[in-house]
Write an enzyme that holds these catalytic residues in place. Structure first.
Site, PDB file in Angstrom:
ATOM      1  N   GLU A 179     -13.402   4.558   7.024  1.00  0.00           N
ATOM      2  CA  GLU A 179     -14.155   3.209   7.842  1.00  0.00           C
ATOM      3  C   GLU A 179     -14.818   3.554   8.843  1.00  0.00           C
ATOM      4  OE1 GLU A 179     -11.784  -0.261   5.584  1.00  0.00           O
ATOM      5  OE2 GLU A 179     -11.114   0.037   7.359  1.00  0.00           O
ATOM      6  N   GLU A 371     -10.105   2.052  -1.474  1.00  0.00           N
ATOM      7  CA  GLU A 371      -9.091   1.006  -1.151  1.00  0.00           C
ATOM      8  C   GLU A 371      -9.500  -0.042  -1.975  1.00  0.00           C
ATOM      9  OE1 GLU A 371      -8.413   0.468   3.009  1.00  0.00           O
ATOM     10  OE2 GLU A 371      -8.723   2.443   3.387  1.00  0.00           O
TER      11      GLU A 371
HETATM   12  C1  BGP Z   1      -8.330  -0.978   5.945  1.00  0.00           C
HETATM   13  C2  BGP Z   1      -7.791   0.193   6.358  1.00  0.00           C
HETATM   14  C3  BGP Z   1      -6.324   0.591   5.923  1.00  0.00           C
HETATM   15  C4  BGP Z   1      -5.599  -0.736   5.443  1.00  0.00           C
HETATM   16  C5  BGP Z   1      -6.491  -1.709   4.882  1.00  0.00           C
HETATM   17  C6  BGP Z   1      -5.774  -3.241   4.767  1.00  0.00           C
HETATM   18  O1  BGP Z   1      -9.221  -1.529   6.976  1.00  0.00           O
HETATM   19  O2  BGP Z   1      -8.551   1.664   5.987  1.00  0.00           O
HETATM   20  O3  BGP Z   1      -6.037   1.505   6.870  1.00  0.00           O
HETATM   21  O4  BGP Z   1      -4.798  -0.762   6.218  1.00  0.00           O
HETATM   22  O5  BGP Z   1      -7.659  -1.975   5.432  1.00  0.00           O
HETATM   23  O6  BGP Z   1      -5.778  -3.799   5.947  1.00  0.00           O
HETATM   24  P1  BGP Z   1      -4.360  -4.485   6.347  1.00  0.00           P
HETATM   25  O7  BGP Z   1      -3.311  -3.298   6.320  1.00  0.00           O
HETATM   26  O8  BGP Z   1      -4.812  -5.053   7.694  1.00  0.00           O
HETATM   27  O9  BGP Z   1      -4.046  -5.639   5.466  1.00  0.00           O
END
Ligand code: BGP
Length: 478
Positions: A179, A371
């Site tokens: 990201e 993701e």
């Molecule tokens: C993205 C990241 C991840 C992950 C995901 C979910 O921004 O790449 O590392 O954590 O989001 O977010 P969260 O864990 O805040 O629910």
């Protein structure tokens, strides 16, 4: 046309949220270690509260994570049982170079990942490796100022070269920065940026982003030189912005919001800064010191594929009477047509098809959804066979709709898609909140928000459902 036979079904994790073992294997301290749970988390992540070391007043969830460090064999075995074709994980930089600026890498760290990759291959699982998923050795932040300093490009190149050389033949799919656009939103977490009072934060963010983009191009070059089979991807926090209403001002606002994220991918996929970005730099007195050699490097070393996270679409407006919401660190207008998760992230499966099409129209390169998923509270209940499970129909429902959406993008729109790795395939620490109770996994991990629990793993209902989905190559979503 159905999904390709070799479509890469799998799941995604990151070292900073699952690995733990922060003081084992000769590992150094990283920015992600010192980001606490609780009210100080957000100010630390955004670089406004200084936390350069661990203290006794805070709880730091990354230090243990879900202890993947010691459980990786058991966990990969469970991924194999679901039929994973790929497993996304990241390298903890400070496990390979403790401080980040050493000449020689740490053999213990290198051996640790080698063992993981071999374990994956035992089951025919192709590793998908993020070189940096939010982590940066603390020493590089304290001594050099993190990615504000171009010297980090040299240290990153060293890291990349070591990884590509050592894991040649074991790893083919690489992502340079997780990201990359997150640097604008959570700069300490995204790139180790801490801001002194009065510092020009915008300049600092864009110059750091430029250094990361150069490092990414260098890594792409080195990877291809070491092994032409290497496939290098960029990675963005995606989700198209919609105009809140059809007022031309809102449409314009949405276009600009999309560009603020796409700018990074434009550089990585097309090899140059787009005019709208250069004009924006000019207007805001941002100087990224772009040289001719740098232009050449960027132009000649574009990525092989584009990967992204997708949790939600976003919405913007110029109107002042609209409620705000947040999703994956991006604030926006609340879309009245969508439902929200318990954490307020709006759910929009069709938005995934929209996003896939926008990216494919723009770049004409293969895409990879690395993701996606629903962060939700789970209740562990007896499974009737002496163990425990979770009836996570809500998660199945979310994933089913998103899989149907990307299948439509492939089958009906002709988008090229390499694979799908839903986030947190095993429960892990939430990046935004530091909670364990925001769970994404097919596998439940017994650990709570304060760090209590056995760390035992249990299969959820979605575990069996996803196994069926993979076995049918996405044909059976019931
Ligand atoms: C993205 C990241 C991840 C992950 C995901 C979910 O921004 O790449 O590392 O954590 O989001 O977010 P969260 O864990 O805040 O629910």
């Amino acid at each position: 046309m159905a999904l390709a036979k070799d479509f890469l079904w799998g799941g995604a994790t990151a070292a900073n949220q699952c690995e733990g073992g922060y003081n084992q294997g000769n590992r150094g301290l990283a920015n992600v270690d010192v980001i606490p749970h609780g009210k100080d988390r957000r100010p630390v992540m955004s670089g406004t509260k200084k936390m350069f070391e661990l203290d006794n007043e805070h709880y730091y969830p990354a230090l243990v994570g879900i202890d993947f460090y010691h459980h990786y064999k058991e966990d990969i075995d469970l991924f194999a049982e679901m039929g994973f074709k790929t497993f996304r994980l990241s390298i903890a930089w400070s496990r390979i170079f403790l401080n980040g600026d050493e000449e020689e890498p740490n053999e213990e760290g290198l051996k640790y990942y080698e063992d993981i990759f071999k374990e994956c291959h035992k089951y025919g699982i192709e590793p998908l490796v993020t070189i940096t998923h939010f982590d940066c050795p603390m020493h590089l932040i304290v001594k050099y100022g993190g990615w504000k300093n171009p010297i980090l490009i040299e240290f990153y190149k060293r890291l990349a070269k070591v990884l590509f050389t050592r894991y040649k033949g074991l790893v083919k799919y690489w992502l340079t920065f997780n990201e990359i656009n997150m640097i604008l939103h959570l700069p300490f977490m995204g790139a180790g940026l801490y801001f002194e009072e009065g510092e020009d934060q915008t300049q600092a963010k864009y110059i750091s982003a430029h250094h990361e983009l150069l490092a990414s191009a260098w890594a792409t070059k080195i990877a291809h030189e070491i092994d032409p089979n290497n496939m290098i991807g960029c990675m963005m926090a995606a989700g198209d912005y919609y105009p809140y209403c059809c007022m031309p001002e809102d449409v314009w606002e949405a276009q600009n919001a999309n560009r603020s994220n796409l700018m990074f991918i434009d550089v990585q996929a097309r090899g140059y800064y787009p005019n709208y970005a250069l004009k924006m730099f000019e207007r805001n007195n941002i100087d990224i010191h772009l040289s001719d050699e740098e232009k050449k490097l960027l132009k000649e070393n574009t990525v092989d594929f584009i990967s992204f996270s997708y949790y939600t679409s976003r919405c913007v407006t110029t109107r002042k009477d609209v409620t705000e919401t947040v999703g994956n660190a991006f604030k926006g207008a609340k879309n009245p047509y969508l439902k929200s998760s318990d954490w307020g992230w709006q759910i929009d499966p069709l938005g995934l098809r929209v996003t896939l099409n926008s990216l494919y129209d723009r770049y004409q390169k293969p895409l990879f959804i690395v993701e996606n998923g629903l962060g939700a509270k789970d209740e562990l209940i007896p499974d009737g066979n002496g163990s425990y499970t979770v009836n996570d129909d809500y998660r199945i429902d979310y994933l089913r709709q998103h899989i149907a959406a990307f299948k439509a993008a492939v089958e009906q729109d002709g988008v090229e898609l390499l694979g799908y790795t839903p986030w947190g395939c095993i429960d892990l620490v939430s990046a935004s909140t530091g909670e364990m109770s925001k769970r994404y996994g097919f596998i439940y991990v017994d650990r709570d928000d304060q760090g209590n629990g056995t760390l035992n793993r249990y299969k959820k209902k979605s575990f069996y459902w996803y196994k069926k989905v993979i076995a049918s190559n996405g044909e059976d979503l019931d």
